[in-house]
Write a protein that holds these residues in place. Sequence first.
Motif, PDB file in Angstrom:
ATOM      1  N   THR A   1     -13.150   6.238   0.492  1.00 21.90           N
ATOM      2  CA  THR A   1     -13.957   5.883   1.662  1.00 21.90           C
ATOM      3  C   THR A   1     -14.794   7.075   2.110  1.00 21.90           C
ATOM      4  O   THR A   1     -15.983   6.932   2.405  1.00 21.90           O
ATOM      5  N   LEU A   2     -14.190   8.255   2.138  1.00 22.05           N
ATOM      6  CA  LEU A   2     -14.914   9.468   2.511  1.00 22.05           C
ATOM      7  C   LEU A   2     -16.019   9.760   1.493  1.00 22.05           C
ATOM      8  O   LEU A   2     -17.144  10.100   1.851  1.00 22.05           O
TER       9      LEU A   2
ATOM     10  N   LYS B   1      -8.465   6.472   1.180  1.00 21.05           N
ATOM     11  CA  LYS B   1      -9.073   7.379   2.159  1.00 21.05           C
ATOM     12  C   LYS B   1     -10.106   8.278   1.497  1.00 21.05           C
ATOM     13  O   LYS B   1     -11.214   8.441   2.008  1.00 21.05           O
ATOM     14  N   VAL B   2      -9.750   8.870   0.364  1.00 21.85           N
ATOM     15  CA  VAL B   2     -10.676   9.756  -0.351  1.00 21.85           C
ATOM     16  C   VAL B   2     -11.901   8.979  -0.811  1.00 21.85           C
ATOM     17  O   VAL B   2     -13.036   9.446  -0.687  1.00 21.85           O
TER      18      VAL B   2
ATOM     19  N   ASP C   1      -2.911   4.630  -0.562  1.00 20.58           N
ATOM     20  CA  ASP C   1      -3.517   4.927   0.732  1.00 20.58           C
ATOM     21  C   ASP C   1      -4.383   6.193   0.648  1.00 20.58           C
ATOM     22  O   ASP C   1      -5.508   6.221   1.148  1.00 20.58           O
ATOM     23  N   GLU C   2      -3.881   7.232   0.004  1.00 17.05           N
ATOM     24  CA  GLU C   2      -4.637   8.482  -0.147  1.00 17.05           C
ATOM     25  C   GLU C   2      -5.905   8.244  -0.970  1.00 17.05           C
ATOM     26  O   GLU C   2      -6.979   8.733  -0.629  1.00 17.05           O
TER      27      GLU C   2
ATOM     28  N   THR D   1       0.861  -1.172   0.000  1.00 18.90           N
ATOM     29  CA  THR D   1       0.000   0.000   0.000  1.00 18.90           C
ATOM     30  C   THR D   1       0.899   1.223   0.000  1.00 18.90           C
ATOM     31  O   THR D   1       1.494   1.572   1.014  1.00 18.90           O
TER      32      THR D   1
END
Length: 113
Positions: free
Chosen positions: A42-43, A39-40, A35-36, A30
Amino acid sequence: MHFIERDSEGRIVRVEPAPFPESTEQSHETTAEIDEWLKVNTLRAATLQQLQQSDLEMVRVLEDLIEVLMSKGVISITDLPPAAQNKLLSRAKARQTLGGLEDLIGEEEDRLI
């Protein structure tokens, strides 16, 4: 393992744990970029889910508003387009069919329709 799809400018557009036809590369680790993106994404998914839930709640608010306006004589159901009339009547019939079962479902709101 991450299977990655990138757009024509090299930006990640999709990351999946399993292979998919559009994937253009694989990564065993990862990375910060992956990873970024995760995260984006998921948000974004959480925000979309929140908006969808809000849409469902707003439907009931609008139904109640229409009922109040009709009960005060401000509008008549015939003022609405036929498709809207059909949807409102269909939903009202569905709730009427549930009848006393609504209390079993656990809705605690005041019902205007």
